[in-house]
Every structure is written in C-alpha cells, then in structure tokens.
Motif scaffolding. Sequence first.
Motif, PDB file in Angstrom:
ATOM      1  N   VAL A  87       0.844  -1.198   0.000  1.00 23.05           N
ATOM      2  CA  VAL A  87       0.000   0.000   0.000  1.00 23.05           C
ATOM      3  C   VAL A  87       0.876   1.242   0.000  1.00 23.05           C
ATOM      4  CG1 VAL A  87      -1.691   1.345   1.326  1.00 23.05           C
ATOM      5  CG2 VAL A  87      -1.955  -1.140   1.106  1.00 23.05           C
ATOM      6  N   ARG A  88       1.878   1.256   0.882  1.00 20.43           N
ATOM      7  CA  ARG A  88       2.780   2.415   0.975  1.00 20.43           C
ATOM      8  C   ARG A  88       3.441   2.696  -0.367  1.00 20.43           C
ATOM      9  NH1 ARG A  88       7.498   4.841   1.672  1.00 20.43           N
ATOM     10  NH2 ARG A  88       7.949   6.035   3.539  1.00 20.43           N
ATOM     11  N   ASN A  89       3.987   1.661  -0.985  1.00 22.26           N
ATOM     12  CA  ASN A  89       4.685   1.842  -2.265  1.00 22.26           C
ATOM     13  C   ASN A  89       3.737   2.311  -3.365  1.00 22.26           C
ATOM     14  OD1 ASN A  89       7.081   1.072  -1.052  1.00 22.26           O
ATOM     15  ND2 ASN A  89       6.923  -1.044  -1.717  1.00 22.26           N
ATOM     16  N   SER A  90       2.537   1.750  -3.408  1.00 27.83           N
ATOM     17  CA  SER A  90       1.564   2.124  -4.449  1.00 27.83           C
ATOM     18  C   SER A  90       1.101   3.570  -4.290  1.00 27.83           C
ATOM     19  CB  SER A  90       0.354   1.190  -4.406  1.00 27.83           C
ATOM     20  OG  SER A  90       0.734  -0.129  -4.699  1.00 27.83           O
ATOM     21  N   VAL A  91       0.800   3.980  -3.064  1.00 28.86           N
ATOM     22  CA  VAL A  91       0.354   5.354  -2.815  1.00 28.86           C
ATOM     23  C   VAL A  91       1.486   6.331  -3.109  1.00 28.86           C
ATOM     24  CG1 VAL A  91      -0.380   7.000  -1.033  1.00 28.86           C
ATOM     25  CG2 VAL A  91      -1.431   4.727  -1.165  1.00 28.86           C
ATOM     26  N   ASN A  92       2.685   6.001  -2.668  1.00 31.46           N
ATOM     27  CA  ASN A  92       3.832   6.873  -2.905  1.00 31.46           C
ATOM     28  C   ASN A  92       4.070   7.063  -4.406  1.00 31.46           C
ATOM     29  OD1 ASN A  92       5.963   8.505  -2.077  1.00 31.46           O
ATOM     30  ND2 ASN A  92       7.396   6.814  -2.003  1.00 31.46           N
ATOM     31  N   GLU A  93       3.959   5.996  -5.160  1.00 34.48           N
ATOM     32  CA  GLU A  93       4.141   6.080  -6.617  1.00 34.48           C
ATOM     33  C   GLU A  93       3.009   6.865  -7.265  1.00 34.48           C
ATOM     34  OE1 GLU A  93       4.003   3.090 -10.425  1.00 34.48           O
ATOM     35  OE2 GLU A  93       4.994   2.365  -8.623  1.00 34.48           O
ATOM     36  N   ASP A  94       1.759   6.571  -6.871  1.00 38.46           N
ATOM     37  CA  ASP A  94       0.591   7.217  -7.472  1.00 38.46           C
ATOM     38  C   ASP A  94       0.522   8.712  -7.144  1.00 38.46           C
ATOM     39  OD1 ASP A  94      -1.655   7.169  -9.071  1.00 38.46           O
ATOM     40  OD2 ASP A  94      -2.931   6.144  -7.621  1.00 38.46           O
ATOM     41  N   SER A  95       1.121   9.122  -6.024  1.00 36.65           N
ATOM     42  CA  SER A  95       1.108  10.529  -5.628  1.00 36.65           C
ATOM     43  C   SER A  95       2.392  11.253  -6.041  1.00 36.65           C
ATOM     44  CB  SER A  95       0.922  10.650  -4.117  1.00 36.65           C
ATOM     45  OG  SER A  95       2.084  10.218  -3.434  1.00 36.65           O
ATOM     46  N   ASN A  96       3.191  10.600  -6.866  1.00 36.59           N
ATOM     47  CA  ASN A  96       4.480  11.168  -7.301  1.00 36.59           C
ATOM     48  C   ASN A  96       5.361  11.548  -6.116  1.00 36.59           C
ATOM     49  OD1 ASN A  96       3.967  10.981 -10.135  1.00 36.59           O
ATOM     50  ND2 ASN A  96       2.600  12.734  -9.914  1.00 36.59           N
ATOM     51  N   GLY A  97       5.336  10.714  -5.096  1.00 39.24           N
ATOM     52  CA  GLY A  97       6.209  10.895  -3.946  1.00 39.24           C
ATOM     53  C   GLY A  97       5.740  11.904  -2.918  1.00 39.24           C
ATOM     54  N   THR A  98       4.537  12.442  -3.066  1.00 45.79           N
ATOM     55  CA  THR A  98       4.072  13.459  -2.121  1.00 45.79           C
ATOM     56  C   THR A  98       3.299  12.879  -0.937  1.00 45.79           C
ATOM     57  OG1 THR A  98       2.030  13.871  -3.355  1.00 45.79           O
ATOM     58  CG2 THR A  98       3.968  15.227  -3.919  1.00 45.79           C
ATOM     59  N   GLN A  99       2.932  11.597  -1.012  1.00 40.96           N
ATOM     60  CA  GLN A  99       2.220  10.952   0.092  1.00 40.96           C
ATOM     61  C   GLN A  99       2.909   9.628   0.386  1.00 40.96           C
ATOM     62  OE1 GLN A  99      -1.998  10.490  -0.501  1.00 40.96           O
ATOM     63  NE2 GLN A  99      -2.279   9.288   1.358  1.00 40.96           N
ATOM     64  N   ALA A 100       3.356   9.463   1.623  1.00 45.97           N
ATOM     65  CA  ALA A 100       4.067   8.251   2.022  1.00 45.97           C
ATOM     66  C   ALA A 100       3.416   7.641   3.263  1.00 45.97           C
ATOM     67  CB  ALA A 100       5.531   8.564   2.284  1.00 45.97           C
ATOM     68  N   PRO A 101       2.455   6.751   3.083  1.00 51.01           N
ATOM     69  CA  PRO A 101       1.823   6.108   4.228  1.00 51.01           C
ATOM     70  C   PRO A 101       2.844   5.360   5.078  1.00 51.01           C
ATOM     71  CG  PRO A 101       0.588   5.654   2.235  1.00 51.01           C
ATOM     72  CD  PRO A 101       1.875   6.297   1.818  1.00 51.01           C
TER      73      PRO A 101
END
Length: 117
Positions: A87-101
Amino acid sequence: MAEVNKGMNIIVLDACRDNPYGGGRIPWGLNRMQPPVGALIAFATAAGKTVPDSHGSGGGNSLYIKHLLNALADAEHQRIEDVFMQVRNSVNEDSNGTQAPWYQASFNRPFCFGGCQ
C-alpha cells in the motif's frame, strides 16, 4: 479494544487533511503513536504531514483507501506487513512521492490474511 483483545488489533487512520480551523494548538497532520503489543496502527501519510483533497481517487475514497482495498483484495496468505508495504509503495508512486503512508506494529506472532502457510 482492550476488553475484546484476541491478540491482534488493526487500526487504520485515513485522517490526515489540513486543520480547517488554522493555527491554534492543533498540529498539522497526525502524530506517531506507539501501538500496544498485538496491534498495528496504519496512517495514510507520514507523521506531521497532510494530504490535500486533490489526492482523492474518485468514487468517494481517498488515494490511500483505494490502494488499501486493492491490496486487501489480493492479500490471502500474505503477511500483514507485506500488505501495508505494498500500500505504501503504491500510494507513494501514485502521488508522485508526495504521500508516504506508514504503519507501526508491535506483534508477538506473525499474522497473515486468511492464515499463514
């Protein structure tokens, strides 16, 4: 949760938007919390960070929840740590690095969705 604790508690917090009241004594974002033994606390973004509403995924869910639901759909027999890392990796990628769960866990035994093999 203490009363019904069966050795595993999972807390997911998708509450990381800006403080609508501005200033004051309420800090931006969420603070880290130490989970009790047998618990996992998952946050939609890093401590002290916020996520703009523009990070929504459409359909009423946040970007974090979108990726959490996708990961849980394929989580059978996966360790919980691996699911939240995905989840962390997918969100980080989808947000262009601006969101890191992130998540913090304190387990005394492995936990896998659907049981460990």
